[in-house]
Design an enzyme around this catalytic site. Structure first.
Site, PDB file in Angstrom:
ATOM      1  N   GLY A  31      52.591  83.685  34.509  1.00  0.00           N
ATOM      2  CA  GLY A  31      52.052  83.057  35.707  1.00  0.00           C
ATOM      3  C   GLY A  31      50.906  83.833  36.329  1.00  0.00           C
ATOM      4  CG  HIS A  34      43.762  85.449  34.559  1.00  0.00           C
ATOM      5  ND1 HIS A  34      43.393  85.434  33.227  1.00  0.00           N
ATOM      6  CD2 HIS A  34      44.762  86.367  34.647  1.00  0.00           C
ATOM      7  CE1 HIS A  34      44.111  86.307  32.559  1.00  0.00           C
ATOM      8  NE2 HIS A  34      44.966  86.893  33.387  1.00  0.00           N
ATOM      9  CG  HIS A  37      47.030  83.175  31.905  1.00  0.00           C
ATOM     10  ND1 HIS A  37      46.712  83.849  33.060  1.00  0.00           N
ATOM     11  CD2 HIS A  37      48.016  83.905  31.327  1.00  0.00           C
ATOM     12  CE1 HIS A  37      47.476  84.923  33.179  1.00  0.00           C
ATOM     13  NE2 HIS A  37      48.275  84.984  32.130  1.00  0.00           N
ATOM     14  CB  SER A 184      44.432  91.809  33.847  1.00  0.00           C
ATOM     15  OG  SER A 184      45.750  92.211  34.177  1.00  0.00           O
TER      16      SER A 184
HETATM   17  P1  AMP Z   1      50.624  87.383  30.772  1.00  0.00           P
HETATM   18  O1  AMP Z   1      50.760  86.291  31.786  1.00  0.00           O
HETATM   19  O2  AMP Z   1      49.844  88.565  31.249  1.00  0.00           O
HETATM   20  O3  AMP Z   1      51.928  87.742  30.100  1.00  0.00           O
HETATM   21  O4  AMP Z   1      49.722  86.766  29.618  1.00  0.00           O
HETATM   22  C1  AMP Z   1      50.079  85.575  28.968  1.00  0.00           C
HETATM   23  C2  AMP Z   1      49.180  85.384  27.768  1.00  0.00           C
HETATM   24  O5  AMP Z   1      47.816  85.323  28.194  1.00  0.00           O
HETATM   25  C3  AMP Z   1      49.268  86.559  26.764  1.00  0.00           C
HETATM   26  O6  AMP Z   1      49.247  86.048  25.444  1.00  0.00           O
HETATM   27  C4  AMP Z   1      48.020  87.345  27.077  1.00  0.00           C
HETATM   28  O7  AMP Z   1      47.533  88.096  25.979  1.00  0.00           O
HETATM   29  C5  AMP Z   1      47.049  86.241  27.452  1.00  0.00           C
HETATM   30  N1  AMP Z   1      45.956  86.798  28.254  1.00  0.00           N
HETATM   31  C6  AMP Z   1      46.067  87.506  29.410  1.00  0.00           C
HETATM   32  N2  AMP Z   1      44.843  87.916  29.832  1.00  0.00           N
HETATM   33  C7  AMP Z   1      43.961  87.472  28.907  1.00  0.00           C
HETATM   34  C8  AMP Z   1      42.546  87.577  28.760  1.00  0.00           C
HETATM   35  N3  AMP Z   1      41.799  88.235  29.644  1.00  0.00           N
HETATM   36  N4  AMP Z   1      41.968  86.994  27.697  1.00  0.00           N
HETATM   37  C9  AMP Z   1      42.712  86.328  26.773  1.00  0.00           C
HETATM   38  N5  AMP Z   1      44.057  86.185  26.846  1.00  0.00           N
HETATM   39  C10 AMP Z   1      44.661  86.748  27.903  1.00  0.00           C
END
Ligand code: AMP
Length: 279
Positions: A31, A34, A37, A184
């Protein structure tokens, strides 16, 4: 777009879609969505009949002194974004729906012991467990993960192979802010001064990409990168490492495809970034 909170209602919807012969794509997230995602969700939309996004801050991947409580959450904004991107379902369970103590875990040992796994020893066990559960609940044909979390992506690929999940894993490129900082959810922790300091990560990466070449010594490449980060007073290196792209084990020379990855504290916020190099 549907929103489900329970495993049972999610399974029911998925079953009906499958009976209609529809292909299912899954984008697992924690969640506070951005553009990073969104890029995964868009790709998933292009390649599948049905797009499922999971939105769940998974407690088992946070260590005791990590930011589970503080992790940013905004489900209303997330669901609006998912709807605008054409998602069909957001699965948004509470922790009690996902975990009952004592609980079985999935872990992929060797790949989980280097890089982020050193500082966060239980992290990838939590990731493998929640992703396995999501795979069983949603039974997707394809699942989408960002290269931003490169070690996670390598571990998930290995898990899928080792445990015979019939799911295609799609890796997607890192999405960055205009000035180079990788997007992030944790960037929201940074104050103005820290936000500027955080640029040392992408600067160091660019330097690494400039100096790396086949047969290069890891120590030379990493030394150049470390020097850039060490020149930033607000930054503290957790690791800057070069590992084999498949096994995540350290290498001394660039002889096979490698991952060059870093984790750096900017103030109290731990940020990660990486690039891959193919020989
Ligand atoms: P998270 O919500 O941080 O667990 O991320 C969920 C998914 O989004 C994961 O597969 C991350 O690698 C991907 N993700 C997060 N930030 C980025 C980004 N800046 N660029 C590409 N994928 C991302």
């Amino acid at each position: 777009m549907k929103v489900t909170k329970t495993v049972e209602e999610t399974r029911k919807l998925v079953k009906a879609w499958k009976q209609e012969g529809k292909s299912i794509g899954l984008v697992p997230t924690m969640g506070f969505l951005h553009e990073g995602h969104a890029s995964l969700i868009r790709r998933c939309r292009e390649e599948n009949d049905i797009v499922v996004v999971s939105d769940f801050v998974n407690p088992t991947q946070f260590g005791p002194n990590e930011d589970l409580e503080a992790y940013p959450r905004d489900f209303k904004r997330d669901s609006e974004l998912c709807e605008s991107l054409g998602a069909d379902l957001i699965f948004n369970p509470e922790p009690e729906e996902m975990y009952h103590d004592p609980h079985a875990f999935v872990s992929i040992d060797l790949l989980s012991e280097t890089l982020c796994g050193k500082t966060r020893p239980i992290h990838f066990k939590g990731v493998c467990t929640v992703v396995s559960k999501l795979f069983h609940i949603v039974t997707p044909d394809k699942a989408y993960f960002g290269q931003k979390d490169a070690q996670q992506l390598a571990i998930i690929r290995k898990m899928v192979q080792d445990l015979n999940f019939d799911i295609q894993i799609v890796g997607c490129p890192i999405v960055r802010e205009e000035d180079g900082l990788a997007k992030s959810s944790r960037n929201t922790y940074l104050n103005t001064e820290e936000r500027k300091a955080a640029l040392c990560l992408s600067k160091a990466l660019r330097r690494g990409m400039d100096v790396i070449h086949p047969q290069a010594d890891a120590s030379e490449v990493l030394g150049e990168m470390r020097a850039i980060i060490e020149a930033e007073p607000l930054a503290r290196i957790d690791y800057v490492s070069m590992v084999d792209a498949l096994t995540m084990q350290p290498v001394e020379k660039v002889e096979k495809d490698v991952l060059v990855a870093m984790a750096v504290y900017i103030g109290k916020t731990r940020l990660i970034d990486n690039f891959s190099y193919e020989v």
